[in-house]
Design an enzyme around this catalytic site. Structure first.
Site, PDB file in Angstrom:
ATOM      1  N   GLU C  63      45.316  69.625  36.659  1.00 20.50           N
ATOM      2  CA  GLU C  63      44.970  70.439  37.821  1.00 20.50           C
ATOM      3  C   GLU C  63      44.163  69.688  38.864  1.00 20.50           C
ATOM      4  O   GLU C  63      44.343  69.903  40.061  1.00 20.50           O
ATOM      5  CB  GLU C  63      44.204  71.697  37.384  1.00 20.50           C
ATOM      6  N   HIS C 132      40.046  84.308  31.057  1.00 21.09           N
ATOM      7  CA  HIS C 132      41.311  84.595  31.735  1.00 21.09           C
ATOM      8  C   HIS C 132      41.228  85.836  32.611  1.00 21.09           C
ATOM      9  O   HIS C 132      42.250  86.436  32.927  1.00 21.09           O
ATOM     10  CB  HIS C 132      42.443  84.773  30.707  1.00 21.09           C
TER      11      HIS C 132
HETATM   12  C1  TPP Z   1      43.693  74.195  32.275  1.00 18.05           C
HETATM   13  C2  TPP Z   1      44.825  75.101  31.930  1.00 18.05           C
HETATM   14  N1  TPP Z   1      45.981  74.998  32.603  1.00 18.05           N
HETATM   15  C3  TPP Z   1      47.013  75.800  32.297  1.00 18.05           C
HETATM   16  C4  TPP Z   1      46.911  76.727  31.296  1.00 18.05           C
HETATM   17  C5  TPP Z   1      48.080  77.654  30.958  1.00 18.05           C
HETATM   18  N2  TPP Z   1      48.558  77.330  29.623  1.00 18.05           N
HETATM   19  C6  TPP Z   1      48.208  78.041  28.544  1.00 18.05           C
HETATM   20  S1  TPP Z   1      48.830  77.401  27.142  1.00 18.05           S
HETATM   21  C7  TPP Z   1      49.640  76.195  27.969  1.00 18.05           C
HETATM   22  C8  TPP Z   1      50.539  75.218  27.259  1.00 18.05           C
HETATM   23  C9  TPP Z   1      49.860  73.982  26.879  1.00 18.05           C
HETATM   24  O1  TPP Z   1      50.763  73.192  26.194  1.00 18.05           O
HETATM   25  P1  TPP Z   1      50.334  72.395  24.912  1.00 18.05           P
HETATM   26  O2  TPP Z   1      48.994  71.781  25.145  1.00 18.05           O
HETATM   27  O3  TPP Z   1      51.442  71.464  24.590  1.00 18.05           O
HETATM   28  O4  TPP Z   1      50.154  73.488  23.776  1.00 18.05           O
HETATM   29  P2  TPP Z   1      51.263  74.413  23.076  1.00 18.05           P
HETATM   30  O5  TPP Z   1      51.242  75.715  23.766  1.00 18.05           O
HETATM   31  O6  TPP Z   1      52.571  73.721  23.189  1.00 18.05           O
HETATM   32  O7  TPP Z   1      50.817  74.559  21.677  1.00 18.05           O
HETATM   33  C10 TPP Z   1      49.394  76.287  29.320  1.00 18.05           C
HETATM   34  C11 TPP Z   1      49.922  75.360  30.333  1.00 18.05           C
HETATM   35  C12 TPP Z   1      45.678  76.822  30.647  1.00 18.05           C
HETATM   36  N3  TPP Z   1      45.467  77.736  29.686  1.00 18.05           N
HETATM   37  N4  TPP Z   1      44.678  75.984  30.956  1.00 18.05           N
END
Ligand code: TPP
Ligand code: TPP
Ligand code: MG
Ligand code: MG
Lengths: 352, 320, 352, 320
Positions: C63, C132
């Site tokens: 971000e 959130h």
């Molecule tokens: C700083 C931030 N950006 C975006 C999000 C939205 N978000 C929630 S879970 C997620 C996926 C993250 O992917 P990963 O780290 O690979 O974990 P996975 O869900 O695949 O276990 C995102 C982008 C967030 N929670 N925090």
């Protein structure tokens, strides 16, 4: 004959850190340059000589991560004190401060407190410019779970820093760069000042002047000018911006019915706005006169020819007070400083 | 080639003398802003910029004077900016830490460590989107590589094959902090780049000719086939981190270390070589000095004679 | 017979993006998931089908950097629109937003404008919890150089987003998650609403209710209840928080002399504080009655049993109005919703 | 060894069935919070946690149920937390995304991607400062490695030789975004670690036994001689990113891809192996299922019977 011990604000901070470290071995100092010859404007000078290396940590320029490291230390029993030489650098760590530190105790259902102090230094003068002289107190004060502390005198600096380190919560501790150079009475022994709100700086009955941080110092000078004019001003120092306690201010205004709020930051959506609102919430029956001032709502330019108009000054403050009191005031020659507006005193020649 | 060598030398000398003039004049308290002088670090700016066109852009940080000047930033506007005058390159609003000259392709300098790195990547992204054959060069220090945004920027430049050259001037210090306080011994910026798919090159940061030659190839490759590259240049800052003086008395850098690097001064060594190889003679050198000194005199005069911005400009330009 | 075109707020955003992209090829959409099947709660759905790939960019979870990329694009002629599915994620990019984007035009001496839009979505309900569901409008509104826009209706959403994209400045565009689902009249053609301040939503003479974003919707419902009670409320929508224009509000209050400010965020140091202050700065002669409400000053808990007390509701708003009017008000049965407080309507079942 | 194999299997099955129960019960609208289920990703949690002591700590992110349970987090408190009850592990204030069990060494889970990485490093730093022989394990996804704070954290852990194991569960997606949208093809997390002086290991993320074995050695090494290590585990999430359902109809993952990974389900494959090698028999399996199902029933009952927090708790615990 007892002579009062007079030291600088920076030395008072240094002493608070040193005594806190002495008293509680869990206190840890971390931040860019805390162990260097500058010692964060002198505030951490020589700590590295007095304490073992594993209590005074220089940091990489990774502000976001090291705020997280500090949280990790804090929730596992340490008491980290981190510092940023300009409040602007902490903007890299807002996620950790606002989402994590401020809510950790709450969102753990009261299980995991986060006892840490984040020292944020506000820059000013000598052409620091738009990215090195913001105030930004409101960004932190708006957040439940953070305590926000703004000492104005060396005495407060020491006592409130000691208390902030003892506190179990994340405390944002604002230090104005220009205050570092100011001097005042500071007891040698360890003492603490509770983080419970406004402090009466000067008693008076004609008008209540409310301010904090460096702007409070300007207001105290203004008081002398007012005195010459036979105006008795009461000066309240809101040294704790969050949680904000308004009671003492209400009592003062009950007496004076006239208020001037001099914000240390931008006026718009500023600290003054909240105080203004609280005052009028409390004075629904009695009529009061209230004015506020703050930094002009623009980025703060580097050139002295413009930055001198950014900040409230003795003169603009007096002008506002004239408006409130509906009375002309005289400013004696001696208050008309020959020091340029970008220097707090002659000794301060930048470069930063 | 001799012509270019002379040019490289002249450009370094010019920057050195301008910085020296700032240092000398600082005490008069007319330049009322922090300055981070580039003395000792002229070679990367000069060597690389020799290979750039006006349309190529650069971004830099707090220590930006050399970059600004080498890229062709207007000297008068720079000195006026340091004096806080409305004829300054940022109309006095920025000061030394916010040099800008859009005509010359100096897109930005800001004093928040690491902050222009993603902004530079954004500029290069737009070059790619517009399918132009240009490059963006991003200058930053060893300290800036510790900001997460550096890694995020490398990642993205690699993902989208952007025409960007990341230039790390490693002067081994962040203010007074040595690398050993901040980075693991085994940390290697070239490897960090490679790990995300970016190739990198390490060159001695005081060897202007080699910097010129190597970056010439790298830049032309990037323009041909857009993709990022990382250049790592070891160098040394002669003066204090911020301000006009020398701070060797503070002992954060050992005497030996300082001596080694001063002996390796990019200008001193290059001058010696050029004189020895007869690329340059004493007379030409004298001419250079005179020409530069004249230019500097005029710039300071320009700055002094310029007007301060009027009060009303405080609230101008907040919104476009 | 002309039937008014009714679409959702999310579709209105989508249309604004689509039409802006159509009209100006410099408009670029970037953010996590803008090209995915969810399409940022439907707001970017199918843009990837309508426009070339190099105008709709999925982003890595970086971000801070991608805000910087957007600045780089903006100062070189593009008009990036970036989005964060929760305002909280933007805290990682505060340095770029506050130090850079907001000041770039100013600190370049007026040479380099930064035309970009940052869409920040405020979460609420279904146990989103402390990280959130923050609002945080004040963190941006305090900063000179940022425009801060908070549409409340689909009509505003489209018109103000189109205008925000056209604007030459960094615009922080707040969208409340619960508004995405609301429906209203939205013209098909491209139109824009100037970013110049409060909009009158309902005329009245007994009390001025000031609100924005989702809270405004609650206030409009309250108006119906007031109507039943023969109270004529005037509702002002401060859809532009910065720069804040107060004139229309002053005029309204001149008439009603009674004000309720319902903040969409935390009350303390909130948007309401500034409005409160501005009101009393303007009404120094005339007596007005003013109250404010906002989110309870704590992190917003996940459990419905607590979060239902976090937000102002129809009932707590009515209670405040009763206090202002000094009059008991009757709430008809039909306003007593059977939908749990963590759902805006029955269709909303999380999971996020 | 057979005992351990059985334990690994049992622990995975237990997590799977708990998650399944959450999925099945979600529709009753009593668990009113976002849930990111771990179905398919049980092996890393179970394999690694088998090597941890209570005093060792973990931090994790939004997809935390498996980690919480494998580390010994209390099941009743977890299910109660999902129900928003005051008997929940965070007294209902956190929900599924804020699981915590300090007694079990589950220090934190938060839903901001990447945010617990530096916090975990801070915890491990304190272990080092206290000269204890423990380790902190930080769990995160492939998406989290794109946050700059990941790199900053690696850097610091390397600089100070901290006892920390970074575990990246690479399920190849961040919500619906494939790696190819976010990371350069040549990007390599193990190399990123190496570039800052941290060694790393890549293991198949669905092979619980191998994860157990390799991490056993790694963890014991870290405890002996504190220094960080990065573990990269490729795996696959069976259900939608957030919520109780399957979202294969959205086609962001190809049918082939899904089939390949479902065939490679960590529980299915391990069960087959254990049955084939007679480490486990059908009766034991049945017993496992029964035992787990009983435990789950009790947990849901506990949650249902627990009370909601009273209104006054809204403003409690803001300050310690
Ligand atoms: C700083 C931030 N950006 C975006 C999000 C939205 N978000 C929630 S879970 C997620 C996926 C993250 O992917 P990963 O780290 O690979 O974990 P996975 O869900 O695949 O276990 C995102 C982008 C967030 N929670 N925090
Ligand atoms: C985010 C941030 N953190 C800290 C600082 C304070 N600071 C100003 S210059 C500087 C040194 C940075 O070192 P490096 O990047 O190596 O550049 P150098 O000064 O050596 O050229 C620091 C730490 C800053 N300006 N911004
Ligand atoms: Mg350096
Ligand atoms: Mg993933």
């Amino acid at each position: 004959m007892l002579k009062k011990r007079i030291i600088t604000f920076a030395d008072a901070i240094n002493e608070a850190l040193s005594q806190s470290m002495q008293k509680d071995k869990n206190v840890i100092i971390m931040g860019l340059g805390v162990d260097d010859p500058g010692g964060v404007f002198g505030t951490t000078k020589d700590l590295i000589k007095k304490f073992p290396k594993d209590r005074v940590f220089d940091m990489p320029t990774s502000e976001n991560a090291f705020t997280g490291f500090a949280i990790g230390l804090a929730i596992s029993g340490k008491k980290p004190v981190i510092s940023h030489q300009r409040v602007e650098f902490s903007l890299l760590s807002m996620e950790q401060i606002i989402n994590q530190a401020s809510k950790w105790f709450y969102m753990s259902g009261g299980q995991a407190p986060v006892p840490m102090v984040i020292r944020l230094i506000i820059g000013r003068g000598w052409g620091q410019g738009p990215q090195h002289s913001q105030s930004l107190e409101v960004l932190f004060s708006h957040i439940p779970g953070l305590k926000v502390v703004c000492p104005s005198t060396p005495f407060e600096a020491k006592g409130m820093l000691i208390e902030s380190i003892k506190d179990k919560n994340p405390v944002i501790f604002f230090e104005h760069r220009w205050l570092h150079l100011t001097k005042g009475f500071v007891p040698k022994k360890m003492y603490s000042i509770p983080l419970n709100g406004p402090r009466l700086m000067k008693k008076g009955s004609d008008i209540t002047i409310i301010s904090f941080s460096y702007m409070l110092i300007e207001c105290l000078t203004v008081c002398k000018i007012l005195s010459d004019n036979n105006v008795k001003a009461e000066v309240m120092n809101i040294s704790v911006l969050n949680p904000l306690s308004i009671k003492k201010i209400i009592n003062s205004v009950k007496k004076t019915k006239r208020v001037l709020i001099v914000d240390n930051g931008w006026k718009n959506y500023g600290i003054g706005s909240e105080i203004f609102a609280r005052l009028f919430e409390n004075f629904t029956k009695t009529k009061i006169t209230c004015e506020r001032m703050g930094i002009a709502d623009s980025p703060i330019p580097s050139t002295i020819s413009l930055s001198k108009h950014s900040y409230p000054t003795k003169f603009t403050i007096i002008k506002k007070i004239e408006k409130i009191l509906k009375k002309k005031l005289i400013i004696k020659q001696k208050y008309i400083s020959k020091i340029p507006s970008d220097q707090p005193d002659k000794s301060f020649l930048g470069p930063f | 080639m001799d012509k270019i060598k002379k040019k490289l030398f002249f450009n370094m000398l010019r920057i050195r003398n301008i910085e020296q003039a700032i240092s000398d004049n600082y005490k008069f308290q007319k330049m009322r802003c922090p300055v981070h002088l580039s003395v000792g670090q002229e070679a990367p700016a000069v060597g690389i910029m020799q290979n750039l066109k006006k349309e190529d852009k650069i971004v830099t940080a707090h220590r930006s004077h050399a970059h600004y000047l080498a890229k062709g930033g207007n000297l008068n506007s720079m000195i006026a900016e340091l004096h806080g005058k409305s004829s300054g390159c940022a109309k006095g609003k920025g000061g030394s830490m916010h040099l800008i000259d859009l005509k010359a392709g100096v897109s930005a300098a800001v004093p928040i460590v690491g902050s222009t790195i993603p902004i530079g990547v954004g500029l290069s992204w737009n070059i790619k989107l517009k399918k132009k054959k240009n490059v963006v060069v991003i200058f930053f220090g060893d300290g800036a590589t510790e900001e997460g945004v550096f890694q995020e920027s490398l990642d993205f430049a690699s993902l989208h094959s952007l025409p960007v050259l990341f230039v790390c001037e490693n002067n081994h210090f962040s203010v007074y902090s040595p690398l050993s306080n901040r980075q693991a011994k085994k940390r290697d910026i070239i490897k960090i780049a490679k790990a995300v798919g970016i190739s990198g090159t390490k060159i001695h940061g005081n060897d202007v000719l080699n910097i010129y030659k190597k970056s010439k190839k790298i830049i032309s490759d990037i323009k041909q086939d857009p993709k990022p590259h990382v250049l790592l240049l070891d160098t040394f800052r002669h003066l204090e981190h911020c301000g006009p003086n020398n701070d060797n008395h503070l002992n954060y850098r050992s005497d030996d270390y300082i001596k080694k690097w001063l002996d390796n001064c990019p200008i001193k060594t290059f001058k010696k070589k050029l004189l020895k190889n007869k690329v340059l003679n004493i007379l030409e050198l004298k001419n250079y000095e005179n020409k530069i000194s004249h230019e500097i005199k005029l710039a300071f005069k320009y700055a002094r004679n310029s007007k301060f911005p009027k009060k009303k400009f405080l609230l101008k330009n907040i919104y476009a």
